[in-house]
Design a protein around this motif. Structure first.
Motif, PDB file in Angstrom:
ATOM      1  N   PHE A 111       7.227  -4.367 -11.149  1.00 25.37           N
ATOM      2  CA  PHE A 111       6.136  -3.822 -10.340  1.00 25.37           C
ATOM      3  C   PHE A 111       6.259  -4.335  -8.907  1.00 25.37           C
ATOM      4  CE2 PHE A 111       4.372  -2.586 -14.287  1.00 25.37           C
ATOM      5  CZ  PHE A 111       3.331  -1.700 -14.041  1.00 25.37           C
ATOM      6  N   GLU A 112       5.950  -3.464  -7.958  1.00 23.72           N
ATOM      7  CA  GLU A 112       5.900  -3.836  -6.553  1.00 23.72           C
ATOM      8  C   GLU A 112       4.469  -4.229  -6.180  1.00 23.72           C
ATOM      9  OE1 GLU A 112       8.574  -4.017  -4.733  1.00 23.72           O
ATOM     10  OE2 GLU A 112       9.910  -3.122  -6.249  1.00 23.72           O
ATOM     11  N   LYS A 135      -4.615  -1.714 -16.671  1.00 27.83           N
ATOM     12  CA  LYS A 135      -5.050  -0.459 -16.081  1.00 27.83           C
ATOM     13  C   LYS A 135      -6.507  -0.250 -16.490  1.00 27.83           C
ATOM     14  CE  LYS A 135      -2.373   3.141 -16.305  1.00 27.83           C
ATOM     15  NZ  LYS A 135      -1.628   4.314 -16.858  1.00 27.83           N
ATOM     16  N   LYS A 140     -10.695   5.536  -6.506  1.00 27.55           N
ATOM     17  CA  LYS A 140      -9.658   5.990  -7.434  1.00 27.55           C
ATOM     18  C   LYS A 140     -10.233   6.129  -8.846  1.00 27.55           C
ATOM     19  CE  LYS A 140      -5.603   4.020  -7.014  1.00 27.55           C
ATOM     20  NZ  LYS A 140      -4.535   2.983  -6.866  1.00 27.55           N
ATOM     21  N   GLU A 184       2.724  -3.013  -3.900  1.00 26.57           N
ATOM     22  CA  GLU A 184       1.972  -1.801  -3.633  1.00 26.57           C
ATOM     23  C   GLU A 184       1.432  -1.150  -4.905  1.00 26.57           C
ATOM     24  OE1 GLU A 184       5.011  -2.456  -2.537  1.00 26.57           O
ATOM     25  OE2 GLU A 184       4.530  -2.952  -0.445  1.00 26.57           O
ATOM     26  N   ASP A 185       1.995  -1.522  -6.062  1.00 26.68           N
ATOM     27  CA  ASP A 185       1.546  -0.947  -7.332  1.00 26.68           C
ATOM     28  C   ASP A 185       0.231  -1.553  -7.819  1.00 26.68           C
ATOM     29  OD1 ASP A 185       3.896   0.576  -7.440  1.00 26.68           O
ATOM     30  OD2 ASP A 185       4.985  -1.002  -8.515  1.00 26.68           O
ATOM     31  N   VAL A 186      -0.140  -2.710  -7.269  1.00 24.79           N
ATOM     32  CA  VAL A 186      -1.309  -3.453  -7.756  1.00 24.79           C
ATOM     33  C   VAL A 186      -2.464  -3.279  -6.780  1.00 24.79           C
ATOM     34  CG1 VAL A 186      -2.200  -5.709  -8.468  1.00 24.79           C
ATOM     35  CG2 VAL A 186       0.208  -5.136  -8.880  1.00 24.79           C
ATOM     36  N   ASP A 187      -3.609  -2.849  -7.296  1.00 25.22           N
ATOM     37  CA  ASP A 187      -4.769  -2.633  -6.436  1.00 25.22           C
ATOM     38  C   ASP A 187      -5.514  -3.925  -6.130  1.00 25.22           C
ATOM     39  OD1 ASP A 187      -4.724   0.288  -6.179  1.00 25.22           O
ATOM     40  OD2 ASP A 187      -5.096   0.277  -8.339  1.00 25.22           O
ATOM     41  N   LEU A 240       5.332 -10.117 -11.416  1.00 24.45           N
ATOM     42  CA  LEU A 240       5.475  -8.717 -11.017  1.00 24.45           C
ATOM     43  C   LEU A 240       6.933  -8.317 -10.920  1.00 24.45           C
ATOM     44  CD1 LEU A 240       2.689  -8.387  -8.275  1.00 24.45           C
ATOM     45  CD2 LEU A 240       2.640  -7.518 -10.621  1.00 24.45           C
ATOM     46  N   ARG A 279      -7.585   1.927 -11.738  1.00 28.23           N
ATOM     47  CA  ARG A 279      -7.049   0.890 -10.880  1.00 28.23           C
ATOM     48  C   ARG A 279      -6.130  -0.038 -11.676  1.00 28.23           C
ATOM     49  NH1 ARG A 279     -11.541   2.792  -8.890  1.00 28.23           N
ATOM     50  NH2 ARG A 279     -12.567   2.397 -10.882  1.00 28.23           N
ATOM     51  N   ILE A 280      -5.057  -0.475 -11.034  1.00 23.74           N
ATOM     52  CA  ILE A 280      -4.176  -1.489 -11.619  1.00 23.74           C
ATOM     53  C   ILE A 280      -4.658  -2.845 -11.112  1.00 23.74           C
ATOM     54  CG2 ILE A 280      -1.825  -2.358 -11.836  1.00 23.74           C
ATOM     55  CD1 ILE A 280      -2.281   0.333 -13.171  1.00 23.74           C
TER      56      ILE A 280
END
Length: 392
Positions: free
Chosen positions: A103-104, A37, A14, A106-109, A98, A17-18
């Motif tokens: 934030f979910e 980020k 990517k 899935e939003d965090v890498d 979160l 990345r978060i």
């Protein structure tokens, strides 16, 4: 293929990345959580702090951690259990943060966890291994959150011959070295450390090291004599008188004569050590005078390091860590280092209290997507810091 391996590959490719960075220092104040980020890798990295929170440790947990931190003898059952317990607790705190930030999972890498330092043991003689140990089980964080977790950043540093600290020099040089301006980044946590960033055009070498105690001795004294976790704004120190002879005795400690780079910890600087010096030299101090003297020890030990690396060169000094809020300490540093232009670390784009957690995110990003870093004075080969824990 393991689905998490496939996901890790996807994350590595990517453009940004978060990453959620975690840091808990030797002051045992609590857990810093930074949601950031991160774009790019290596010298073209940028970090944007999206959210930041510090969750304080309660008095019970702090006492349990104090009982095992920097001690040569500990209860192994307690150490083992806390290693697991902190991982589970951090995972729960992450989920709460979160949720608060909207934030979910899935939003965090990635999650980047420094862990809690238990013992730091740089080699005392050439040929011996450097060692350092940070607990907090990353598998429990990954399992509790469902997010791939990177941890144990200091171990590769020791594996290639470093002391495992301070890691800030790598981060600071990449992110904050200026073309024509000398800079020093000074961090005042439990232990004080600095990165000397001479201008790029000077061609001089970057130096990163620990200077000695920052908040650790003062915090111990405040807890013992005032039942407070720290000296708020340096108010207690401002009411006391510095015992200059005791300062001199402490600054004779062998650590201060070691060449750079060097690292230390609470293993070397504890209140009991100062109290033994006081007893041996028949020094009696009021609690306020003791706190004032311990604050002066911090200030003067930092000044010694500054003199050694910067001399009379003018430079910008960006200060981070809890000690930046101690006005007595900061006023003394400004007085003793007139060639420094002291500035809030926030001016560099990262909140002062969030710096070290953001740094963990930076290292996790490099492990997953970057080419790694050489470590000046240790290895020219590029290395990556951190270990990977997969959920599920």
């Amino acid at each position: 293929m393991n689905k998490n391996i496939a996901k890790l590959r996807e994350i590595s490719e990517k453009p940004e990345r978060i990453i959620l960075g975690l840091m808990s220092g030797t002051s045992l104040d609590g857990l810093d959580i930074v949601l950031s980020k991160v774009k790019g890798t290596g010298k073209i990295s940028t970090i944007e702090v999206l959210h930041f929170i510090t969750i304080g440790y309660d008095s019970v947990l702090r006492s349990r951690l104090e009982a095992i931190q920097s001690k040569e003898k500990v209860d192994m059952r307690v150490l083992t259990y806390l290693h697991t317990e902190l991982g589970d607790l951090y995972g729960a705190w992450i989920m709460d943060a979160l949720d608060e930030w909207g934030f979910e999972i899935e939003d965090v890498d990635l999650i980047a966890s420094h862990g809690q330092t238990v013992y730091h043991a740089p080699a005392e003689t050439e040929g011996k291994l450097n060692a350092t140990f940070q607990m907090t089980d990353a598998d429990h964080i990954a399992q509790r959150t469902g997010i791939i977790t990177i941890s144990d950043f200091r171990q590769k540093h020791t594996a290639v011959g470093g002391e495992g600290a301070p890691l800030a020099g790598i981060f600071d040089e990449v992110m904050f070295r200026a073309e024509s301006q000398n800079r020093m980044l000074l961090n005042l946590g439990g232990i004080a450390n600095f990165t000397w960033l001479p201008s790029v055009e000077s061609g001089d070498q970057v130096i990163s090291a620990d200077t000695g105690p920052a908040n650790t001795l003062v915090n111990e004294a405040m807890q013992k004599y005032f039942e407070q976790s720290y000296d708020e704004d340096g108010n207690t120190a401002s009411k006391g008188t510095v015992h200059s002879e005791l300062v001199r005795y402490v600054l004779l400690e062998p650590y201060f004569r070691k060449p750079f780079p060097k690292t230390t910890g609470q293993e070397d600087f504890r209140l009991t050590y100062v109290e033994e010096l006081m007893e041996g030299h028949q020094i009696e101090l009021s609690p306020e005078d003791l706190v004032a003297t311990l604050t002066a020890i911090t200030s003067q030990s930092i000044c010694r390091s500054v003199d050694e690396v910067a001399g009379d060169q003018e430079f910008e000094c960006y200060v981070s860590g809890g000690g930046v809020h101690n006005r007595t300490l900061m006023d003394d540093l400004r007085r003793r280092i007139p060639q420094a232009d002291f500035k809030p670390f926030d001016e560099l784009g990262i909140p002062s209290d969030a710096k070290e957690a953001a740094m963990m995110a930076f290292f996790a990003n490099e492990l997953v997507a970057g080419e790694g870093f050489s470590i000046p004075g240790i290895t020219k080969e590029k290395v990556h810091l951190g270990k990977i824990s997969l959920p599920g």
